[in-house]
Enzyme design. Structure first.
Site, PDB file in Angstrom:
ATOM      1  N   CYS A  21       0.846  -1.192   0.000  1.00 29.76           N
ATOM      2  CA  CYS A  21       0.000   0.000   0.000  1.00 29.76           C
ATOM      3  C   CYS A  21       0.891   1.256   0.000  1.00 29.76           C
ATOM      4  CB  CYS A  21      -0.920  -0.007   1.212  1.00 29.76           C
ATOM      5  SG  CYS A  21      -0.066   0.259   2.780  1.00 29.76           S
ATOM      6  N   CYS A  24       2.919   1.802   3.207  1.00 29.56           N
ATOM      7  CA  CYS A  24       4.054   0.884   3.363  1.00 29.56           C
ATOM      8  C   CYS A  24       5.193   1.326   2.448  1.00 29.56           C
ATOM      9  CB  CYS A  24       3.638  -0.557   3.060  1.00 29.56           C
ATOM     10  SG  CYS A  24       2.830  -1.350   4.477  1.00 29.56           S
ATOM     11  N   CYS A 107      -3.229  -4.605   1.363  1.00 25.25           N
ATOM     12  CA  CYS A 107      -1.775  -4.537   1.215  1.00 25.25           C
ATOM     13  C   CYS A 107      -1.139  -5.883   1.574  1.00 25.25           C
ATOM     14  CB  CYS A 107      -1.243  -3.433   2.123  1.00 25.25           C
ATOM     15  SG  CYS A 107       0.550  -3.376   2.229  1.00 25.25           S
ATOM     16  N   CYS A 110       1.269  -4.951   5.020  1.00 26.09           N
ATOM     17  CA  CYS A 110       0.675  -4.642   6.334  1.00 26.09           C
ATOM     18  C   CYS A 110      -0.691  -5.293   6.524  1.00 26.09           C
ATOM     19  CB  CYS A 110       0.608  -3.134   6.538  1.00 26.09           C
ATOM     20  SG  CYS A 110      -0.575  -2.311   5.449  1.00 26.09           S
ATOM     21  N   ASP A 342      -5.697  -9.531  66.208  1.00 21.37           N
ATOM     22  CA  ASP A 342      -6.333 -10.842  66.217  1.00 21.37           C
ATOM     23  C   ASP A 342      -7.843 -10.675  66.090  1.00 21.37           C
ATOM     24  OD1 ASP A 342      -3.901 -12.048  66.526  1.00 21.37           O
ATOM     25  OD2 ASP A 342      -4.048 -12.207  68.715  1.00 21.37           O
TER      26      ASP A 342
HETATM   27 ZN    ZN Z   1       0.669  -1.621   3.768  1.00 27.54          ZN
END
Ligand code: ZN
Length: 527
Positions: A21, A24, A107, A110, A342
């Site tokens: 894409c 990227c 893509c 990714c 106690d």
């Molecule tokens: Zn990508």
């Protein structure tokens, strides 16, 4: 204009052919301007195509001749757009990333993370979940987990362009690229700010975590297990051996040749993007402190359960925590206090300091008036326990309660029985004793949980009040950690001296009250 330079062209084209894409591609071209990633995907794609087409150099021509995906996609989408749009208008950016189905092509690197999964509709869906969960927060930290095969695909893309990068003398390794997670946060933080109205802050105690998965490509990692078996060891709390860290380690070790043998250099187009399989919110723990009085001789401090069987109906801890849990809408809690009494010992005076850690609270702030009302609710609900000075404190402040506990003093009031007949004058000697040093061998009753030792403890002062021939009341001020019951009855001689030895008779303790715990924390409030 897309933020790519002339020498990015070959790399961009290779990645385009690979099915990457635009974002990227920006990452692999080391574009560092965050704004470039925030532009709409369709715009980026249109500009990228324009950028690649504008070149007429030979490299480009060769590249396009092999597989011109940009053109191919565009042609398909053009046909589609013309079929679907009655007015016949065609916009490049409407369909440039479309597959036959008309959806944005996912893509190959990714798997959609830097496509629709970082755009406003996705952020809106996550924010809807955040807002419906009632959390109170003023900033957020966003954590994201990607499927491990993304690293495999990233590696494949890197091998593809590595040669070109080396030619340009640009890189030493794939770590120099803009990391997916980094780019993702650049894009998504401003969108969250817009939707939630609060900023991202790495130190925020409010964490939004999103886990992405992509079952369709889970098999991508498989070959690494046979190639690098040493990297994949089953771990107890992990569902799969293919953790992100293991995959990254294996990718570091595997040779380029082996990798290429197993992973296609043009991987198949994913049919669908990753899905967010888990969106979770967690708030950091908050701490509420106060002091409690206990007015019952049948109430343990914490739930008293032996072999799974409950011995007493309730406990100090439960009587307080149930209201705090409700008010702060927490998941769970941890109770701590400055020492403990106690089950048959009352705690009077200004009470005993305690603190409650509330885990994953939805509510983290309470106005002073609300806190006061909460304290009142606790006090109205039981006559066995009362609290005061209820307040929010920091984690560090809890330390004040615990530190130097041994050095603090406590005062007690004990009702004593003597076997021998006593007169008021017999008690005068006790009142004159100051800083009486005791050797206390670990009491028999706590020997199962404390190591056997002789501990030196101090009774600072004593004051007696005669009742009758066999009874008197003794007020003591002692070092914290002194076993008062054992001091009175002697514990079969394990505490020396003891009240019996001091008075020359057998003595026993009938009732014990803590009159004060001299720890000046938490600060007293005017309520
Ligand atoms: Zn990508």
């Amino acid at each position: 204009m897309i933020a790519l330079a002339e020498n990015d062209r070959p790399i961009a084209q290779m990645l385009m052919n690979f099915g990457a894409c635009p974002r990227c591609i920006l990452r692999f071209c080391r574009v560092g301007q965050q704004d470039s990633y925030r532009r709409p995907h369709k715009e980026l794609l249109a500009e990228l195509c324009e950028f690649l087409e504008s070149s007429k150099d030979e490299d480009q021509a060769r590249c396009e001749a092999a597989t011109p995906p940009c053109k191919r996609i565009k042609l398909e989408s053009t046909e589609e757009a013309e079929e679907q749009a009655p007015n016949g208008s065609h916009q490049l950016n409407d369909g440039a990333a479309s597959t036959e189905s008309g959806r944005t092509a996912v893509c190959t690197v990714c798997l959609g993370i830097l496509q629709e999964l970082c755009e406003v509709d996705f952020v809106k869906a996550v924010c809807h979940k955040i807002n419906s969960s009632e959390y109170q927060f003023s900033s957020f930290v966003f954590s994201v987990s990607f499927p491990p095969q993304l690293s495999v695909r990233e590696h494949a893309a890197w091998l593809l362009i590595q040669e070109e990068m080396e030619k340009q003398g640009l890189l030493e390794g794939k770590d120099d690229l803009v990391q997916l997670k980094e780019a993702y946060k650049w894009i998504i933080h401003p969108l969250f700010l817009e939707q939630l109205g609060v900023p991202a802050d790495g130190k925020s105690l409010f964490e939004v975590s999103v886990v992405f998965a992509h079952p369709e490509t889970d098999e991508d990692c498989r070959f690494l297990a046979s190639a690098c078996p040493g990297c994949f060891k089953p771990a107890k709390n992990k569902q799969s051996v293919f953790t992100r860290m293991a995959v990254i380690k294996a990718l570091d070790m595997i040779s380029e040749e082996d990798f290429r043998k197993h992973f296609p250099c043009s991987p198949s187009l994913p049919k669908s993007p990753c899905t967010a399989v888990d969106v979770q919110c967690t708030n950091g723990a908050i701490f509420v402190a106060g002091r409690y009085n206990k007015y019952s001789r049948t109430l343990p401090q914490t739930p008293w359960i032996i072999d799974g069987e409950r011995k007493m109906e309730s406990s100090v801890e439960e009587l307080i925590s149930q209201h705090l849990m409700t008010a702060f809408k927490a998941d769970s809690f941890n109770f701590s206090s400055s020492g403990r009494e106690d089950v048959d010992v009352r705690t009077l005076g200004t009470g005993r300091p305690f603190a409650m850690e509330l885990l994953n609270p939805r509510k983290v702030r309470l106005a002073a008036a609300e806190m006061k009302a909460l304290q009142q609710t606790i006090n109205n609900s039981s006559d066995k326990v009362q609290v005061r000075d209820l307040q929010l404190v920091t984690r560090d402040a809890i330390g004040h309660m615990k530190e130097g506990e041994e050095g603090k003093t406590k005062t007690y009031s004990a009702l004593i029985w003597t076997e021998k007949v006593i007169q008021s004058e017999d008690l005068a000697s006790l009142d004159n004793m100051k800083e009486l040093k005791l050797d206390q061998k670990t009491p028999l009753r706590v020997l199962h949980r404390r190591p056997l030792a002789v501990r030196v403890r101090i009774i600072h002062t004593m004051r007696s009040a005669y009742i009758d021939e066999h009874h008197f009341r003794l007020h003591l001020k002692s070092q914290a950690g002194t076993y008062i019951k054992e001091f009175v009855h002697g514990d079969f001689g394990r505490t020396q001296p003891n009240l019996g030895s001091l008075l020359g008779t057998t003595a026993d303790i009938l009732e014990l009250d803590v009159e004060s715990v001299d720890v000046d924390w938490p600060p007293a409030l005017n309520n």
